[in-house]
Design a protein around this motif. Structure first.
Motif, PDB file in Angstrom:
ATOM      1  N   ALA A  59      53.131  32.059  27.427  1.00  0.00           N
ATOM      2  CA  ALA A  59      51.893  32.494  26.781  1.00  0.00           C
ATOM      3  C   ALA A  59      50.782  31.458  26.956  1.00  0.00           C
ATOM      4  CB  ALA A  59      52.142  32.761  25.303  1.00  0.00           C
ATOM      5  N   THR A  60      51.125  30.194  26.835  1.00  0.00           N
ATOM      6  CA  THR A  60      50.122  29.135  26.985  1.00  0.00           C
ATOM      7  C   THR A  60      49.581  29.100  28.415  1.00  0.00           C
ATOM      8  OG1 THR A  60      51.091  27.786  25.238  1.00  0.00           O
ATOM      9  CG2 THR A  60      49.727  26.652  26.864  1.00  0.00           C
ATOM     10  N   LEU A  61      50.463  29.212  29.395  1.00  0.00           N
ATOM     11  CA  LEU A  61      50.014  29.227  30.786  1.00  0.00           C
ATOM     12  C   LEU A  61      49.121  30.430  31.064  1.00  0.00           C
ATOM     13  CD1 LEU A  61      53.303  28.140  32.609  1.00  0.00           C
ATOM     14  CD2 LEU A  61      51.237  26.772  32.253  1.00  0.00           C
ATOM     15  N   GLU A  62      49.448  31.568  30.486  1.00  0.00           N
ATOM     16  CA  GLU A  62      48.613  32.755  30.676  1.00  0.00           C
ATOM     17  C   GLU A  62      47.238  32.556  30.055  1.00  0.00           C
ATOM     18  OE1 GLU A  62      47.960  35.890  32.686  1.00  0.00           O
ATOM     19  OE2 GLU A  62      50.069  35.307  32.525  1.00  0.00           O
ATOM     20  N   GLN A  63      47.197  31.888  28.918  1.00  0.00           N
ATOM     21  CA  GLN A  63      45.915  31.601  28.271  1.00  0.00           C
ATOM     22  C   GLN A  63      45.069  30.662  29.130  1.00  0.00           C
ATOM     23  OE1 GLN A  63      46.250  29.510  24.557  1.00  0.00           O
ATOM     24  NE2 GLN A  63      44.185  30.030  23.897  1.00  0.00           N
ATOM     25  N   LEU A  64      45.692  29.621  29.665  1.00  0.00           N
ATOM     26  CA  LEU A  64      44.968  28.704  30.533  1.00  0.00           C
ATOM     27  C   LEU A  64      44.458  29.417  31.780  1.00  0.00           C
ATOM     28  CD1 LEU A  64      47.271  25.538  30.360  1.00  0.00           C
ATOM     29  CD2 LEU A  64      45.080  25.895  29.207  1.00  0.00           C
ATOM     30  N   TRP A  65      45.283  30.295  32.322  1.00  0.00           N
ATOM     31  CA  TRP A  65      44.912  31.072  33.519  1.00  0.00           C
ATOM     32  C   TRP A  65      43.633  31.869  33.269  1.00  0.00           C
ATOM     33  CZ3 TRP A  65      46.816  31.394  38.461  1.00  0.00           C
ATOM     34  CH2 TRP A  65      46.516  32.526  39.208  1.00  0.00           C
ATOM     35  N   SER A  66      43.530  32.434  32.097  1.00  0.00           N
ATOM     36  CA  SER A  66      42.363  33.267  31.767  1.00  0.00           C
ATOM     37  C   SER A  66      41.091  32.438  31.619  1.00  0.00           C
ATOM     38  CB  SER A  66      42.623  34.046  30.474  1.00  0.00           C
ATOM     39  OG  SER A  66      42.675  33.179  29.355  1.00  0.00           O
ATOM     40  N   GLN A  67      41.232  31.137  31.411  1.00  0.00           N
ATOM     41  CA  GLN A  67      40.068  30.278  31.197  1.00  0.00           C
ATOM     42  C   GLN A  67      39.558  29.628  32.476  1.00  0.00           C
ATOM     43  OE1 GLN A  67      41.701  27.572  28.365  1.00  0.00           O
ATOM     44  NE2 GLN A  67      41.387  28.924  26.618  1.00  0.00           N
ATOM     45  N   LEU A  68      40.259  29.812  33.579  1.00  0.00           N
ATOM     46  CA  LEU A  68      39.873  29.129  34.814  1.00  0.00           C
ATOM     47  C   LEU A  68      38.658  29.734  35.494  1.00  0.00           C
ATOM     48  CD1 LEU A  68      43.168  28.153  36.682  1.00  0.00           C
ATOM     49  CD2 LEU A  68      41.467  26.638  35.672  1.00  0.00           C
ATOM     50  N   GLY A  69      38.288  30.964  35.094  1.00  0.00           N
ATOM     51  CA  GLY A  69      37.155  31.607  35.733  1.00  0.00           C
ATOM     52  C   GLY A  69      37.593  32.541  36.835  1.00  0.00           C
ATOM     53  N   PRO A  70      36.653  33.130  37.559  1.00  0.00           N
ATOM     54  CA  PRO A  70      36.974  34.128  38.592  1.00  0.00           C
ATOM     55  C   PRO A  70      37.873  33.544  39.681  1.00  0.00           C
ATOM     56  CG  PRO A  70      34.618  34.082  38.112  1.00  0.00           C
ATOM     57  CD  PRO A  70      35.206  32.892  37.445  1.00  0.00           C
ATOM     58  N   ARG A  71      38.891  34.324  40.038  1.00  0.00           N
ATOM     59  CA  ARG A  71      39.779  33.934  41.120  1.00  0.00           C
ATOM     60  C   ARG A  71      40.002  35.114  42.038  1.00  0.00           C
ATOM     61  NH1 ARG A  71      41.373  32.461  36.678  1.00  0.00           N
ATOM     62  NH2 ARG A  71      42.889  34.140  36.478  1.00  0.00           N
ATOM     63  N   GLU A  72      40.214  34.802  43.294  1.00  0.00           N
ATOM     64  CA  GLU A  72      40.438  35.847  44.283  1.00  0.00           C
ATOM     65  C   GLU A  72      41.904  36.277  44.251  1.00  0.00           C
ATOM     66  OE1 GLU A  72      39.362  34.037  47.902  1.00  0.00           O
ATOM     67  OE2 GLU A  72      37.238  33.842  47.409  1.00  0.00           O
ATOM     68  N   GLY A  73      42.139  37.583  44.320  1.00  0.00           N
ATOM     69  CA  GLY A  73      43.504  38.066  44.409  1.00  0.00           C
ATOM     70  C   GLY A  73      44.147  37.610  45.702  1.00  0.00           C
ATOM     71  N   GLY A  74      45.455  37.366  45.637  1.00  0.00           N
ATOM     72  CA  GLY A  74      46.144  36.917  46.829  1.00  0.00           C
ATOM     73  C   GLY A  74      45.876  35.470  47.183  1.00  0.00           C
ATOM     74  N   GLY A  75      45.502  34.677  46.203  1.00  0.00           N
ATOM     75  CA  GLY A  75      45.275  33.257  46.434  1.00  0.00           C
ATOM     76  C   GLY A  75      46.590  32.501  46.434  1.00  0.00           C
TER      77      GLY A  75
ATOM     78  N   PHE B  54      55.765  33.343  33.991  1.00  0.00           N
ATOM     79  CA  PHE B  54      54.312  33.394  34.172  1.00  0.00           C
ATOM     80  C   PHE B  54      53.967  33.707  35.624  1.00  0.00           C
ATOM     81  CE2 PHE B  54      50.952  30.689  35.978  1.00  0.00           C
ATOM     82  CZ  PHE B  54      49.832  31.327  35.478  1.00  0.00           C
ATOM     83  N   LEU B  55      54.627  33.043  36.552  1.00  0.00           N
ATOM     84  CA  LEU B  55      54.337  33.251  37.974  1.00  0.00           C
ATOM     85  C   LEU B  55      54.643  34.680  38.408  1.00  0.00           C
ATOM     86  CD1 LEU B  55      55.779  29.908  39.390  1.00  0.00           C
ATOM     87  CD2 LEU B  55      53.368  30.498  39.104  1.00  0.00           C
ATOM     88  N   GLN B  56      55.665  35.282  37.813  1.00  0.00           N
ATOM     89  CA  GLN B  56      56.015  36.656  38.166  1.00  0.00           C
ATOM     90  C   GLN B  56      54.922  37.641  37.780  1.00  0.00           C
ATOM     91  OE1 GLN B  56      59.825  36.938  36.187  1.00  0.00           O
ATOM     92  NE2 GLN B  56      60.960  36.280  38.007  1.00  0.00           N
ATOM     93  N   LYS B  57      54.082  37.274  36.806  1.00  0.00           N
ATOM     94  CA  LYS B  57      52.954  38.119  36.431  1.00  0.00           C
ATOM     95  C   LYS B  57      51.824  38.037  37.458  1.00  0.00           C
ATOM     96  CE  LYS B  57      53.813  37.699  31.446  1.00  0.00           C
ATOM     97  NZ  LYS B  57      53.215  37.310  30.138  1.00  0.00           N
ATOM     98  N   HIS B  58      51.915  37.074  38.343  1.00  0.00           N
ATOM     99  CA  HIS B  58      50.882  36.872  39.365  1.00  0.00           C
ATOM    100  C   HIS B  58      51.572  36.781  40.733  1.00  0.00           C
ATOM    101  CE1 HIS B  58      48.096  36.144  36.065  1.00  0.00           C
ATOM    102  NE2 HIS B  58      49.050  35.407  35.535  1.00  0.00           N
ATOM    103  N   ALA B  59      52.415  37.757  40.985  1.00  0.00           N
ATOM    104  CA  ALA B  59      53.278  37.727  42.168  1.00  0.00           C
ATOM    105  C   ALA B  59      52.515  37.863  43.481  1.00  0.00           C
ATOM    106  CB  ALA B  59      54.327  38.836  42.054  1.00  0.00           C
ATOM    107  N   ASP B  60      51.230  38.247  43.413  1.00  0.00           N
ATOM    108  CA  ASP B  60      50.456  38.338  44.650  1.00  0.00           C
ATOM    109  C   ASP B  60      49.935  36.975  45.099  1.00  0.00           C
ATOM    110  OD1 ASP B  60      48.868  38.359  42.334  1.00  0.00           O
ATOM    111  OD2 ASP B  60      47.173  39.279  43.379  1.00  0.00           O
ATOM    112  N   PHE B  61      50.147  35.952  44.293  1.00  0.00           N
ATOM    113  CA  PHE B  61      49.734  34.604  44.664  1.00  0.00           C
ATOM    114  C   PHE B  61      50.898  33.880  45.334  1.00  0.00           C
ATOM    115  CE2 PHE B  61      46.401  35.694  41.848  1.00  0.00           C
ATOM    116  CZ  PHE B  61      45.333  34.851  42.106  1.00  0.00           C
TER     117      PHE B  61
END
Length: 402
Positions: A287-303, A322-329
């Motif tokens: 949950a904490t990592l997801e919160q930090l992720w949301s604060q980083l600003g715009p990011r390109e998909g597939g980064g 957490f990483l599995q929620k962003h599996a396109d990265f």
């Protein structure tokens, strides 16, 4: 409470203009990049058995620490860091530039010094045999330990040695606190430059993982990887980190300062965020990592994501969720390739992110677990993630310039 530092629109743009890496894979950015692309891993399973370590590649210290006296008075972790700092200054083109170095700020992440194992062993043996008279401990410590040992154990002596050897003489800050110290060193340096309080800074840290005293310390917490090496994502049944020896330093500076002296950037350091998850319930770190992720600003998909995942549990499994929620990265673990370098891990990730962006490619995946997927095109944004083995989380966004 979450700490966030961002280079907001209209504020000073911050560039990474120098990278210094001295690791288990080699000296300098070219040697490290070549080793990464070739899939090499330097692991020692014998000399510290049953524990696994990633040993430092020996170098000619004279190249960055020319005075033998300076070399002798440093412990190994300070030599590693001072050497890597010199590589970063060389990379940025400011080595020997007294005008710039005189005002260059320094923010270092460092642990404590090393024990004198021979003295410790002698004292414990005498006590075990019942030969310790009143005042024995104080007498042995005063008589057996060299005076410079106490100075060498101070965490801020790394910054002091860098100042002495390389002439970096602006403000100096040293952060302790294992992995999160590296996050905060980066966060503070970025904040100062983005706010116009500094023009140029040297940031980073160093770690000597080839220390029996550290292995004993972490064994008390059941953190060490034992018996044989395995990639970070393949350790769930046999968790633990393999300590690594590495120095990683970066030169970061304002765009205006870099442009004025004709320096070319590796990448832009845009955002740094940090937090301290309570880690009381399963899922807190995720949950904490997801919160930090949301604060980083715009990011390109597939980064891409470069993580300092440790291999220790339960934090690695929570980071993997957490990483599995962003599996396109496309994910890369520095722990698999370099071992776990504690305070240095975040700076190492930043250096590899900036290097990947400048080379126009992400280095190959480190295992076949499925967590690390290949990336087809050149990365323009890379998120560096750090989750401490038992406390502290952070992230940084590194982007291509222009």
């Amino acid at each position: 409470m979450t700490e966030i530092t961002t280079a907001k629109p209209g504020s000073t743009e911050v560039w990474i203009t120098g990278i210094g890496l001295a690791t288990s894979l080699g000296e300098g950015i070219d040697a490290n990049w070549d080793a990464l692309t070739a899939g090499r891993i330097n692991v020692d399973e014998k000399n510290f058995a049953p524990y696994v370590v990633h040993p430092w590649v020996q170098v000619s210290l004279d190249a960055q620490i020319p005075k033998k006296g300076d070399q002798r008075q440093m412990e190994a972790w300070q030599r590693i860091g001072t050497y890597a700092a010199g590589l970063a200054l060389d990379s940025a083109g400011v080595k020997g530039n007294k005008e710039i170095l005189s005002r260059m700020d320094m923010v270092v992440a460092a642990g404590g010094g090393e024990r004198d194992l021979a003295v410790d062993t002698a004292i414990l043996s005498a006590q075990a045999k019942g030969n310790s008279a009143p005042g024995f401990l104080n007498e042995r410590l005063m008589g057996d330990l060299r005076p410079t040992l106490f100075l060498a154990q101070l965490s801020n002596l790394l910054a002091g040695n860098i100042a002495i050897v390389h002439g970096v003489c602006g403000t100096s800050r040293t952060f302790m606190g294992e992995e999160v110290a590296g996050v905060d060193a980066t966060r503070i340096a970025l904040a100062r430059i983005a706010a116009g309080q500094s023009d140029i800074a040297l940031i980073g840290g160093s770690h000597n993982g080839e220390r029996k005293d550290l292995l004993v310390l972490y064994e008390f917490g059941d953190f060490n990887l034992r018996d044989r090496f395995a990639p970070v994502w393949a350790r769930e049944q046999h968790p633990g980190f393999a300590l690594g020896s590495a120095g990683a330093f970066l030169v970061i500076e304002s765009k205006a300062h870099a442009t004025a002296r004709g320096a070319k950037p590796f990448a832009r350091l845009s955002h740094v965020v940090s937090d301290m998850s309570p880690r009381k319930r399963t899922g807190d770190v995720t949950a904490t990592l997801e919160q930090l992720w949301s604060q980083l600003g715009p990011r390109e998909g597939g980064g891409a994501i470069i993580t300092g995942a440790t291999g220790a549990e339960p934090v690695t499994s929570e980071e993997r969720a957490f990483l599995q929620k962003h599996a396109d990265f496309a994910v890369r673990s520095t722990g698999t390739r370099f071992g776990h370098t504690m305070e240095t891990q975040f700076a190492l990730g930043l250096g590899l992110a900036a290097l990947s962006i400048s080379r126009g490619a992400l280095f190959p995946a480190g295992d076949s677990s499925g967590v690390e997927i290949e990336m087809a095109g050149p990365p323009s944004q890379i998120v560096v993630v750090g989750a401490g083995h038992w406390r502290g989380e952070g992230m940084a966004l590194v982007e291509a310039v222009g």
